[in-house]
Design a protein around this motif. Structure first.
Motif, PDB file in Angstrom:
ATOM      1  N   HIS A 142      45.062  28.791  31.390  1.00 22.02           N
ATOM      2  CA  HIS A 142      45.185  29.644  30.206  1.00 22.02           C
ATOM      3  C   HIS A 142      43.840  30.309  29.890  1.00 22.02           C
ATOM      4  O   HIS A 142      43.781  31.523  29.587  1.00 22.02           O
ATOM      5  CB  HIS A 142      45.648  28.781  29.032  1.00 22.02           C
ATOM      6  CG  HIS A 142      45.880  29.541  27.759  1.00 22.02           C
ATOM      7  ND1 HIS A 142      47.049  30.206  27.496  1.00 22.02           N
ATOM      8  CD2 HIS A 142      45.085  29.734  26.669  1.00 22.02           C
ATOM      9  CE1 HIS A 142      46.977  30.777  26.305  1.00 22.02           C
ATOM     10  NE2 HIS A 142      45.791  30.495  25.785  1.00 22.02           N
ATOM     11  N   THR A 143      42.760  29.543  29.970  1.00 17.51           N
ATOM     12  CA  THR A 143      41.419  30.075  29.691  1.00 17.51           C
ATOM     13  C   THR A 143      41.017  31.108  30.737  1.00 17.51           C
ATOM     14  O   THR A 143      40.460  32.162  30.402  1.00 17.51           O
ATOM     15  CB  THR A 143      40.387  28.934  29.658  1.00 17.51           C
ATOM     16  OG1 THR A 143      40.761  27.998  28.643  1.00 17.51           O
ATOM     17  CG2 THR A 143      38.997  29.460  29.362  1.00 17.51           C
ATOM     18  N   LEU A 144      41.272  30.820  32.018  1.00 10.86           N
ATOM     19  CA  LEU A 144      40.950  31.773  33.087  1.00 10.86           C
ATOM     20  C   LEU A 144      41.702  33.084  32.889  1.00 10.86           C
ATOM     21  O   LEU A 144      41.158  34.168  33.097  1.00 10.86           O
ATOM     22  CB  LEU A 144      41.284  31.162  34.451  1.00 10.86           C
ATOM     23  CG  LEU A 144      40.317  30.097  34.978  1.00 10.86           C
ATOM     24  CD1 LEU A 144      40.916  29.405  36.193  1.00 10.86           C
ATOM     25  CD2 LEU A 144      38.987  30.736  35.348  1.00 10.86           C
ATOM     26  N   LYS A 145      42.958  32.972  32.492  1.00 12.44           N
ATOM     27  CA  LYS A 145      43.768  34.174  32.251  1.00 12.44           C
ATOM     28  C   LYS A 145      43.150  35.009  31.130  1.00 12.44           C
ATOM     29  O   LYS A 145      42.949  36.223  31.277  1.00 12.44           O
ATOM     30  CB  LYS A 145      45.195  33.775  31.874  1.00 12.44           C
ATOM     31  CG  LYS A 145      46.101  34.962  31.546  1.00 12.44           C
ATOM     32  CD  LYS A 145      47.391  34.519  30.882  1.00 12.44           C
ATOM     33  CE  LYS A 145      47.149  34.052  29.455  1.00 12.44           C
ATOM     34  NZ  LYS A 145      48.408  33.730  28.750  1.00 12.44           N
ATOM     35  N   MET A 148      37.466  40.460  30.234  1.00 15.49           N
ATOM     36  CA  MET A 148      36.402  41.077  31.009  1.00 15.49           C
ATOM     37  C   MET A 148      36.885  42.250  31.859  1.00 15.49           C
ATOM     38  O   MET A 148      36.099  42.896  32.541  1.00 15.49           O
ATOM     39  CB  MET A 148      35.758  40.018  31.914  1.00 15.49           C
ATOM     40  CG  MET A 148      35.062  38.906  31.162  1.00 15.49           C
ATOM     41  SD  MET A 148      33.586  39.469  30.287  1.00 15.49           S
ATOM     42  CE  MET A 148      32.500  39.807  31.667  1.00 15.49           C
ATOM     43  N   GLY A 149      38.192  42.489  31.861  1.00 17.62           N
ATOM     44  CA  GLY A 149      38.723  43.599  32.641  1.00 17.62           C
ATOM     45  C   GLY A 149      39.021  43.262  34.088  1.00 17.62           C
ATOM     46  O   GLY A 149      39.295  44.162  34.893  1.00 17.62           O
ATOM     47  N   TYR A 150      39.014  41.999  34.445  1.00 15.11           N
ATOM     48  CA  TYR A 150      39.352  41.580  35.808  1.00 15.11           C
ATOM     49  C   TYR A 150      40.845  41.247  35.846  1.00 15.11           C
ATOM     50  O   TYR A 150      41.250  40.084  35.761  1.00 15.11           O
ATOM     51  CB  TYR A 150      38.505  40.367  36.219  1.00 15.11           C
ATOM     52  CG  TYR A 150      37.014  40.639  36.226  1.00 15.11           C
ATOM     53  CD1 TYR A 150      36.491  41.717  36.932  1.00 15.11           C
ATOM     54  CD2 TYR A 150      36.139  39.825  35.512  1.00 15.11           C
ATOM     55  CE1 TYR A 150      35.118  41.979  36.927  1.00 15.11           C
ATOM     56  CE2 TYR A 150      34.779  40.076  35.508  1.00 15.11           C
ATOM     57  CZ  TYR A 150      34.273  41.154  36.214  1.00 15.11           C
ATOM     58  OH  TYR A 150      32.916  41.409  36.215  1.00 15.11           O
ATOM     59  N   ASP A 151      41.653  42.290  35.976  1.00 16.77           N
ATOM     60  CA  ASP A 151      43.103  42.118  35.873  1.00 16.77           C
ATOM     61  C   ASP A 151      43.664  41.250  36.987  1.00 16.77           C
ATOM     62  O   ASP A 151      44.636  40.516  36.774  1.00 16.77           O
ATOM     63  CB  ASP A 151      43.789  43.489  35.891  1.00 16.77           C
ATOM     64  CG  ASP A 151      43.480  44.294  34.631  1.00 16.77           C
ATOM     65  OD1 ASP A 151      43.116  43.665  33.620  1.00 16.77           O
ATOM     66  OD2 ASP A 151      43.580  45.526  34.679  1.00 16.77           O
ATOM     67  N   SER A 152      43.071  41.327  38.197  1.00 11.53           N
ATOM     68  CA  SER A 152      43.600  40.532  39.305  1.00 11.53           C
ATOM     69  C   SER A 152      43.468  39.047  39.024  1.00 11.53           C
ATOM     70  O   SER A 152      44.359  38.255  39.338  1.00 11.53           O
ATOM     71  CB  SER A 152      42.872  40.899  40.609  1.00 11.53           C
ATOM     72  OG  SER A 152      41.472  40.770  40.446  1.00 11.53           O
ATOM     73  N   VAL A 153      42.341  38.638  38.408  1.00 12.36           N
ATOM     74  CA  VAL A 153      42.155  37.233  38.029  1.00 12.36           C
ATOM     75  C   VAL A 153      43.155  36.856  36.947  1.00 12.36           C
ATOM     76  O   VAL A 153      43.819  35.819  37.013  1.00 12.36           O
ATOM     77  CB  VAL A 153      40.708  36.981  37.545  1.00 12.36           C
ATOM     78  CG1 VAL A 153      40.561  35.570  36.995  1.00 12.36           C
ATOM     79  CG2 VAL A 153      39.712  37.216  38.668  1.00 12.36           C
ATOM     80  N   SER A 154      43.259  37.715  35.946  1.00 10.79           N
ATOM     81  CA  SER A 154      44.150  37.432  34.827  1.00 10.79           C
ATOM     82  C   SER A 154      45.609  37.342  35.267  1.00 10.79           C
ATOM     83  O   SER A 154      46.341  36.442  34.853  1.00 10.79           O
ATOM     84  CB  SER A 154      43.993  38.525  33.757  1.00 10.79           C
ATOM     85  OG  SER A 154      44.856  38.288  32.666  1.00 10.79           O
ATOM     86  N   ASN A 155      46.042  38.278  36.139  1.00  8.33           N
ATOM     87  CA  ASN A 155      47.440  38.300  36.572  1.00  8.33           C
ATOM     88  C   ASN A 155      47.813  37.049  37.364  1.00  8.33           C
ATOM     89  O   ASN A 155      48.878  36.451  37.165  1.00  8.33           O
ATOM     90  CB  ASN A 155      47.713  39.552  37.410  1.00  8.33           C
ATOM     91  CG  ASN A 155      47.626  40.823  36.586  1.00  8.33           C
ATOM     92  OD1 ASN A 155      47.733  40.776  35.363  1.00  8.33           O
ATOM     93  ND2 ASN A 155      47.409  41.953  37.247  1.00  8.33           N
ATOM     94  N   THR A 199      36.202  42.608  42.229  1.00  3.58           N
ATOM     95  CA  THR A 199      36.923  42.101  43.392  1.00  3.58           C
ATOM     96  C   THR A 199      38.076  43.031  43.734  1.00  3.58           C
ATOM     97  O   THR A 199      38.752  43.569  42.842  1.00  3.58           O
ATOM     98  CB  THR A 199      37.473  40.679  43.136  1.00  3.58           C
ATOM     99  OG1 THR A 199      38.205  40.246  44.285  1.00  3.58           O
ATOM    100  CG2 THR A 199      38.378  40.643  41.921  1.00  3.58           C
ATOM    101  N   ASP A 200      38.279  43.260  45.033  1.00  5.02           N
ATOM    102  CA  ASP A 200      39.431  44.042  45.489  1.00  5.02           C
ATOM    103  C   ASP A 200      40.383  43.164  46.303  1.00  5.02           C
ATOM    104  O   ASP A 200      41.205  43.656  47.066  1.00  5.02           O
ATOM    105  CB  ASP A 200      38.976  45.238  46.321  1.00  5.02           C
ATOM    106  CG  ASP A 200      38.103  44.834  47.507  1.00  5.02           C
ATOM    107  OD1 ASP A 200      37.913  43.606  47.710  1.00  5.02           O
ATOM    108  OD2 ASP A 200      37.612  45.722  48.228  1.00  5.02           O
ATOM    109  N   LEU A 201      40.260  41.854  46.126  1.00  8.00           N
ATOM    110  CA  LEU A 201      41.126  40.922  46.852  1.00  8.00           C
ATOM    111  C   LEU A 201      42.574  41.092  46.391  1.00  8.00           C
ATOM    112  O   LEU A 201      42.852  41.096  45.196  1.00  8.00           O
ATOM    113  CB  LEU A 201      40.653  39.484  46.593  1.00  8.00           C
ATOM    114  CG  LEU A 201      41.324  38.383  47.424  1.00  8.00           C
ATOM    115  CD1 LEU A 201      41.006  38.563  48.896  1.00  8.00           C
ATOM    116  CD2 LEU A 201      40.847  37.012  46.967  1.00  8.00           C
ATOM    117  N   ASP A 202      43.469  41.243  47.348  1.00 14.53           N
ATOM    118  CA  ASP A 202      44.882  41.456  47.043  1.00 14.53           C
ATOM    119  C   ASP A 202      45.597  40.112  46.965  1.00 14.53           C
ATOM    120  O   ASP A 202      45.786  39.428  47.969  1.00 14.53           O
ATOM    121  CB  ASP A 202      45.513  42.335  48.127  1.00 14.53           C
ATOM    122  CG  ASP A 202      46.989  42.646  47.838  1.00 14.53           C
ATOM    123  OD1 ASP A 202      47.432  42.333  46.720  1.00 14.53           O
ATOM    124  OD2 ASP A 202      47.659  43.188  48.731  1.00 14.53           O
TER     125      ASP A 202
END
Length: 735
Positions: free
Chosen positions: A45-48, A54-61, A108-111
């Motif tokens: 939950h915290t990582l999300k 911070m705008g890191y949508d890939s981490v949040s998603n 990050t651009d990791l898919d």
């Protein structure tokens, strides 16, 4: 987004990922562990939230999908299975890779769309993609209402965490805006009597009278140490008063502490100045008159605002009470302080009853970039070298100075502080090992219980960084080579689940790390056969080796006892890396084993590196260094005798072979007489080193040998002296 915010996000996320791994391991071990489940859910939950803020949508998603799945598991709609745990661990690995990218590249651009789709499919169908089975009890799916609620939660979390990531210096809190750091100097304490000798002394604008209570600690020469302190004050102040009088203080006739009355503009300046003196162990500074707005006598200043208001007394009581509660809290827990701000706003600007006046200003710790720590340490090393150069030049000129002795002590204290700042608990790397052991065990079909103790022991950052990979090699070997398959262990009468442990202990300036397993152990006969097969040793050499030396054959490059090469181990790499790395860190590594019972690999490492006390000796006109910690005794070389054609000395009925450094180092001996002997400590090597003369001993910066020079027998590094000369530092073990 500021670089500082990004670094804070990375640091917090790395800690969160470690917590996720360890909580998942606990859940895998006990699917009914509610505490582990809560920890996993909370961290995801915290990582999300942090990722979204911070705008890191890939981490949040990705964290969002994991959180949704965990919600289903917690509700009992999906059963915990090995395949499910593998999928969750894969998700954590993706999060870790993303955070690594952000740390290195800023983004990050990791898919992660593939793993996200797998998680979503499991949530909606109850089946793990590719597993071919049903992972749920009910096969229920997430409803539209659930999804809407989750989305709303995410939006709320994003807003909350965005506030957390904002400027911590924003001071809208009425409490905080009313606090001025300078007010502590303007509020004199109650009932402090002004010495008569100061009554008519005139204070300049912005100055006050302060009392400093000074303690010299356990001093053998209390009066002499006090003189040094008073002389330093003579240079800093036009006048000051001591209690008892100066003559009594200089005679050392005071109980533990004495008082100083000083006129200054800052309590902090006095505290800092006195604390920096090496003779001073403790300082307590109290303001006894007001800071004056215009020149006036000290007695007049003492009449201004001497008594604190009742409100101030209450605030002081609250501060003391709150300090005891907040000392153990991390300064990163800004959400709690923001909640307090809201309460204050709701009350129309009034302070909440339990709120400390120090909230927001009493910073207990700070995060420092490791590059800055390295730079500080490098400057300390340069300071040590300059100090050595200065002392040598003064000695050459026949000069001596107490100020240089003072500089020695200040520099030593600075060295210790800089070293302590670099110390990091072993848990920083060990916390990732349970996941490593779990993955290797699953890969090899083993069942393993892994335990860690002593993870709070601290080591220098450089040592900790360098030792991580060797420990990984050892742990992989313990699981892959050491622990037997479950069915074989049962045939041998053992529990099908093997045990691997990592234990750290500290003894003075060294740390010992042991990795032990209860597996099959090492077979000395097999090791001999492999050594012969690979041409590592001859039969005659093997016959002369004791069991300990045979075990240590595993450290030979390319030496492996496994018949099959796997993804885990078996290529003959790893243990030689362990040996070389530990040696370069000025440590030792050893192996103990019992066939059928298990193996222990033991690493002994220094706590800190670089600055060590070295004894300098001369051999054939060339200077060499030997670490003082390795030397047991220095004597004249008068009692050397011969036995079986070799030189020896006797000490306490023990015989020590004599090793002439002129022969070993290919230096022409310039000694006409007996020379000097340095008997090395028995635990290091039972030998006495012969040199032409002993020069002196000093603390120096020792740089380990790198590149093609690393691993040269007999050399452990180099020391740069104050005059710029580079001196080789000898390794007495491999000499």
């Amino acid at each position: 987004m500021s670089d500082e915010h990004r670094k804070a996000f990375v640091a917090e996320s790395e800690e969160g990922i470690t917590e996720l791994n360890n909580a998942l391991l606990a859940l895998e071990s006990d699917p009914n562990d509610a505490e582990a489940m809560d920890s996993i859910f909370r961290t995801a939950h915290t990582l999300k939230g942090n990722g979204a803020a911070m705008g890191y949508d890939s981490v949040s998603n990705l964290a969002h999908e994991m959180e949704d799945l965990l919600d289903e598991i917690r509700d009992g709609d999906i059963e915990i299975t090995p395949d499910l745990m593998d999928l969750l661990f894969d998700g954590v690995d993706y999060l870790g890779a993303m955070v690594d990218d952000i740390a290195d590249e800023g983004d990050t651009d990791l898919d992660a769309s593939g793993i996200e789709a797998d998680l979503r499919e499991l949530i909606e169908t109850g089946e793990i993609p590719g597993a071919g089975g049903d992972a749920s009890d009910s096969g229920s799916t997430t409803s539209t209402d659930d999804t809407a609620e989750t989305t709303a939660d995410a939006a709320s979390d994003t807003a909350d965490d965005a506030n957390d990531a904002g400027d911590a210096d924003d001071s809208d809190d009425p409490d905080e805006s009313s606090v001025d750091d300078g007010e502590a100097d303007e509020e004199p304490a109650e009932d402090i009597e002004l010495p008569e000798a100061l009554a008519e002394v005139e204070l300049d604008t912005g100055h006050a009278v302060f009392r400093a209570t000074v303690g010299l600690g356990d001093s053998a020469m209390q009066g002499v140490d006090a003189i040094f302190v008073l002389q330093a004050l003579d240079d800093a102040y036009d006048s000051f008063i001591t209690d008892p009088d100066r003559e009594t203080v200089e005679d050392g006739e005071f109980e533990e502490t004495f008082d100083l009355y000083l006129i200054d503009s800052s309590q902090e300046a006095i505290q800092s100045g006195l604390s920096s003196l090496s003779k001073v162990e403790s300082v307590t500074v109290t303001q006894i008159t007001a800071l004056v707005d215009e020149p006036m006598t000290a007695s007049a200043a003492a009449e201004i605002g001497v008594t604190q208001s009742a409100d101030d007394d209450d605030a002081t009581d609250e501060t003391e009470a709150d300090d005891s509660e907040t000392e153990s809290q991390s300064t990163d827990e800004s959400d709690e302080s923001e909640d307090g701000d809201n309460e204050s706003d709701d009350s129309g600007g009034r302070s909440t009853p339990n709120r400390s006046k120090k909230d927001g200003t009493n910073i207990a710790s700070v995060r420092v970039d490791v590059d800055q720590l390295d730079e500080l340490y490098s400057l300390v090393e340069q300071l040590v070298t300059s100090r050595i150069k200065l002392r040598r030049e003064m000695e050459a000129a026949g000069m001596d100075s107490d100020n240089l002795d003072e500089l020695d002590k200040i520099t030593a204290n600075l060295q210790n502080t800089a070293m302590d700042m670099r110390l990091i608990p072993l848990s920083k790397i060990v916390d990732t090992f349970p996941r490593l052991v779990r993955d290797v065990a699953r890969e090899t079909g083993k069942q393993v219980n892994f335990s860690v103790s002593g993870e709070d022991i601290e080591l220098d950052r450089t040592i900790l960084t360098e030792i991580r990979d060797p420990l990984i090699h050892i742990l992989r070997n313990s699981v892959d080579h050491g622990i037997e398959p479950p069915e074989k262990r049962e045939e041998l009468g053992k529990s099908p689940t093997g045990s691997v442990s990592l234990t750290a202990t500290r003894e003075r300036d060294h740390v010992t790390i042991e990795v032990a397993d209860d597996g099959g152990g090492l077979d000395p006969e097999m090791l001999k056969d492999k050594a012969l097969e690979k041409g590592v040793k001859t039969e005659n050499e093997l016959e002369l080796m004791d069991e300990q030396e045979i075990y240590e054959l595993i450290f030979h490059p390319g030496f492996s006892t496994t018949e099959e090469v796997t993804d885990v181990s078996g290529r003959g790499v790893g243990m030689d890396v362990v040996h070389n790395t530990v040696k370069q860190l000025d440590g030792t590594v050893s192996v103990d084993s019992e066939l059928g019972e298990g193996t222990v690999v033991r690493l002994r490492l220094p706590v800190t590196v670089a600055i060590v006390k070295v004894m300098f000796v001369e051999v054939g006109g060339t200077e060499y260094g030997i670490p003082v910690k390795n030397i047991a005794e220095v004597t004249r070389a008068k009692n050397i005798s011969m036995t079986t054609g070799k030189e020896i000395i006797k000490h306490d009925d023990d015989i020590y072979p004599v090793l002439r450094l002129s022969d070993v180092l290919d230096e022409p001996s310039s000694v006409n007489g007996d020379g000097m002997l340095l008997r090395i400590r028995d635990e290091k090597r039972k030998v006495a080193l012969h040199c032409d003369q002993v020069i002196d001993q000093e603390e120096v910066v020792v740089k380990p040998l790198e590149g093609v020079l690393s691993g040269i027998p007999g050399l452990s590094g180099t020391a740069v002296l104050g005059d710029g000369d580079v001196v080789a530092v000898l390794d007495v073990v491999t000499l």
